[in-house]
Design an enzyme around this catalytic site. Structure first.
Site, short mmCIF file in Angstrom:
data_model
loop_
_atom_site.label_atom_id
_atom_site.label_comp_id
_atom_site.label_asym_id
_atom_site.label_seq_id
_atom_site.Cartn_x
_atom_site.Cartn_y
_atom_site.Cartn_z
N GLU A 318 -4.62 11.63 14.29
CA GLU A 318 -5.00 10.86 13.10
C GLU A 318 -6.31 10.12 13.37
O GLU A 318 -6.47 8.96 13.00
CB GLU A 318 -3.91 9.85 12.70
CG GLU A 318 -2.59 10.51 12.33
CD GLU A 318 -1.62 9.54 11.67
OE1 GLU A 318 -1.10 9.88 10.59
OE2 GLU A 318 -1.38 8.46 12.22
N CYS A 402 2.08 4.20 4.76
CA CYS A 402 1.07 3.14 4.90
C CYS A 402 0.04 3.17 3.79
O CYS A 402 -0.49 2.13 3.39
CB CYS A 402 0.39 3.28 6.25
SG CYS A 402 -0.15 4.96 6.62
ZN ZN Z 1 -2.22 5.31 5.78
#
Ligand code: ZN
Length: 654
Positions: A318, A402
């Site tokens: 990520e 998130c």
């Molecule tokens: Zn996120």
């Protein structure tokens, strides 16, 4: 609503951030969102959508469709029990609460406020007498708390602190703030005061503690934030967090922060780290942090950023990969990372007074971040690729959720990014229709901005000082007028020098240029009007040849917006277009399309298969490009930002 806002205005006047301290590096003080009323053709509908739809979608998923609130209800018993979801899920509750708090300032909504109070009661009930608060460990076994640096306990605490401050600022209610302070004190007593080493697996607490420091003026929160920063790079994570991620670079733990020069690892972790670093540097004046951030920022913007302001090319971490390796269809570009770019670049602008950071902030905001939110307000992107074969689709929610509340809290707090004040002057950073009142050198100055941005470059700002006085109005000259981004990662195909036209009360203004701002120093009187015209036209962007994925490709930009071609407007195929050498662009505003957008239209050759499937031919087709942020609002469809100029990577059928 305007009346309501004005009524509360006198109460919230005027606290333009913390005041300069001895040794402080800080040059600019952003005007807080709570002092800015936004009335803008582009952003107001989006803020209304967040208030009316996005918040309710977040509440529904947090409370009903997942067990995030139920975890708090069970943890309130202070004994083991069933924990639903992932260990970091408390943070989504806090971020949704923070978004609700921001939104309530501009959109009073008694139902949302009641819901927030209800959640706050549940959160407070789950706090242990010693201040500890984390439903995962309360429900799965408190004997294991603070044993695993990766488990996001301090990350969740940071989001609680941010939410608490936001809610306190909007409503004046202290309950959640007291919970947050008790938790911050608990963490301080467990770690800093005992000097027990701890490398936060996911940074966030540093920037949150700095907000708490500014709210309370208590030095211990500054020291606590600094302590967390300085834990990094000494090997304290070895054998613990390093093993989990196989690489200390993943969470920026290979070197002490002050020695870091390259961007590494997980993109959101990095953005939150450097935001917190900038916050600490702003107060302590420590040049070591500043040198590190300058080098890391250049590494991001000069070698690792997408044209959309998105960052973090790789899905596997990520985060960041090799310099210049920026795949388009595989681009990860998490929405949260673009939100983090907005945070960090604002802090860099605040520290240096340089407009180049707002250029990057604006790019991430209008493109990489905004793409994360659907026009309907209840669908989201986690990753934001720059090309799609039509397989991506926005989703209602995610296992790791998130992004939805992060884009919600950013849009709801947009007012934070428009104006700043500094030594004897006002700074205008973003051109968003809005009004505010700021205090400079003892004088209260009303500002009212009207803007056609991002479709038209017309801006007018009425300046209303209580007393006529000499001060500087600093107007950002958008970097995109002459180059897409600072550095040489992207360039316009055709270079020309474009200057804005700026006048005061109808006469050409006398201004100097400083750090990317046009500075008009004069004695300002009530009702003075600044008008600005930023010439907007379609610009072709080429990439640095080091980026092999963009070789022989062109991207289109108009003002701050990056454009893309989506199959929906182009016979269901965005991958068979060949950019002509001399395209003739037309740009028209289409009020009925995608919430109202300007499209870019041009003729181009497209490659097509014959009806019998035995040959291919090239025909001329009218191509329509739309703003990147608005794609995938009509279902799955192919899409490209970088359009080939030669027959490369053509796809004929879907
Ligand atoms: Zn996120």
């Amino acid at each position: 609503m305007i009346k309501n806002w004005l009524k509360t205005f006198s109460l919230i006047l005027i606290c333009n951030g913390a005041q300069a301290q001895t040794g402080s590096l800080q040059k600019l003080y952003p005007v807080n969102f709570s002092e800015v009323y936004i009335n803008d053709n582009f952003w107001t509908p989006k803020m209304n959508k967040v208030a009316d739809v996005t918040l309710r979608a977040c509440i529904d998923y947090t409370e009903n469709k997942t067990g995030r609130i139920r975890n708090f209800e069970r943890a309130a018993l202070h004994t083991k029990g069933k924990h639903e979801g992932v260990y970091y899920d408390d943070s989504d509750v806090y971020k949704a609460l923070e978004a609700m708090a921001y939104s309530l300032r501009n959109h009073p909504d008694s139902a949302i406020e009641r819901k927030a109070d209800e959640w706050i009661d549940k959160i407070a009930a789950a706090q242990l007498p010693d201040g500890y608060l984390n439903t995962y460990y309360t429900l799965t076994g408190l004997e294991n708390r603070w044993t695993d640096m990766e488990k996001h306990e301090d990350y969740c605490a940071g989001h609680l602190i941010e939410a608490a401050i936001a809610y306190y600022n909007t409503t004046g209610k202290r309950k959640i703030l007291d919970v947050a302070i008790k938790l911050a004190d608990h963490i301080d007593s467990v770690f800093r005061l005992k000097d027990r080493h701890w490398v936060s697996g996911h940074q966030e607490i540093e920037l949150a503690l700095m907000k708490l420091y500014h709210l309370t003026n208590k030095d211990k929160y500054l020291q606590e934030a600094k302590w967390f920063l300085d834990q990094r790079g000494h090997g304290y994570g070895k054998g613990v967090i390093w093993d989990q991620w196989k690489d200390p670079k993943y969470c920026q733990d290979e070197l002490p922060v002050k020695d870091q020069r390259d961007i590494t690892g997980h993109a959101v972790r990095a953005m939150y780290l450097y935001t917190g670093t900038a916050d600490v540097a702003a107060v302590t004046g420590d040049a070591g942090y500043m040198n590190a951030m300058n080098a890391v920022w250049e590494d991001v913007v000069y070698r690792n950023m997408y044209l959309t302001g998105g960052i973090g090319a790789l899905a596997k971490n990520e985060g960041f990969g090799d310099d210049y390796d920026l795949p388009n269809d595989q681009a990860y570009c998490e929405t949260c990372a673009s939100v983090g770019m907005v945070f960090w670049n604002q802090r860099m602008n605040m520290l240096t007074g340089n407009a180049k950071y707002i250029d990057v902030l604006e790019r991430s905001l209008y493109n990489g971040a905004l793409d994360g939110l659907s026009l309907s307000g209840d669908r989201f992107f986690y990753g934001n690729p720059l090309a799609s074969a039509g397989t991506q689709n926005r989703r209602e929610w995610f296992g790791t959720a998130c992004c939805p509340s992060n884009i919600a809290r950013l849009v709801a707090s947009l007012g934070n990014y428009i104006y700043s004040t500094g030594d004897k002057g006002v700074w205008v950073n973003l051109f968003i229709g809005s009004s505010t009142r700021v205090k400079v050198d003892g004088n209260t100055i009303g500002l009212n901005m009207l803007s056609g941005y991002p479709w038209k470059g017309d801006v007018s700002i009425t300046v209303d000082p209580a007393k006529k006085k000499t001060f500087g109005m600093h107007l950002r000259i958008p970097g995109w007028l002459n180059q897409p981004v600072p550095g040489k990662l992207y360039q316009y195909a055709e270079t020309k020098e474009i200057k804005p036209m700026i006048s005061v009360n109808g006469k050409a203004a006398d201004y100097s240029i400083n750090d990317g701002y046009a500075v008009i120093n004069r004695t300002w009187r009530k009702g003075d009007v600044i008008t600005i015209q930023f010439p907007m036209e379609v610009r072709q962007v080429i990439s640095n040849p080091e980026v092999k994925q963009d070789k022989d490709r062109i991207a289109l930009q108009y003002g701050p917006l990056v454009y893309c071609v989506e199959g929906k407007d182009n016979n269901d195929n965005a991958w068979n277009i060949i950019m002509p050498a001399q395209p003739k662009f037309e740009s028209t505003f289409q009020p009925g399309l995608l919430g109202g957008v300007s499209t870019i239209n041009f003729d181009a050759n497209v490659v097509q298969v014959s009806a019998d499937g035995k040959s291919v031919s090239t025909t001329t087709q009218k191509v329509t490009a739309i703003p990147y942020y608005s794609w995938n609002n009509r279902g799955a469809s192919s899409m490209q930002v970088w359009l080939p100029t030669t027959v490369t990577n053509i796809k004929l059928n879907y």
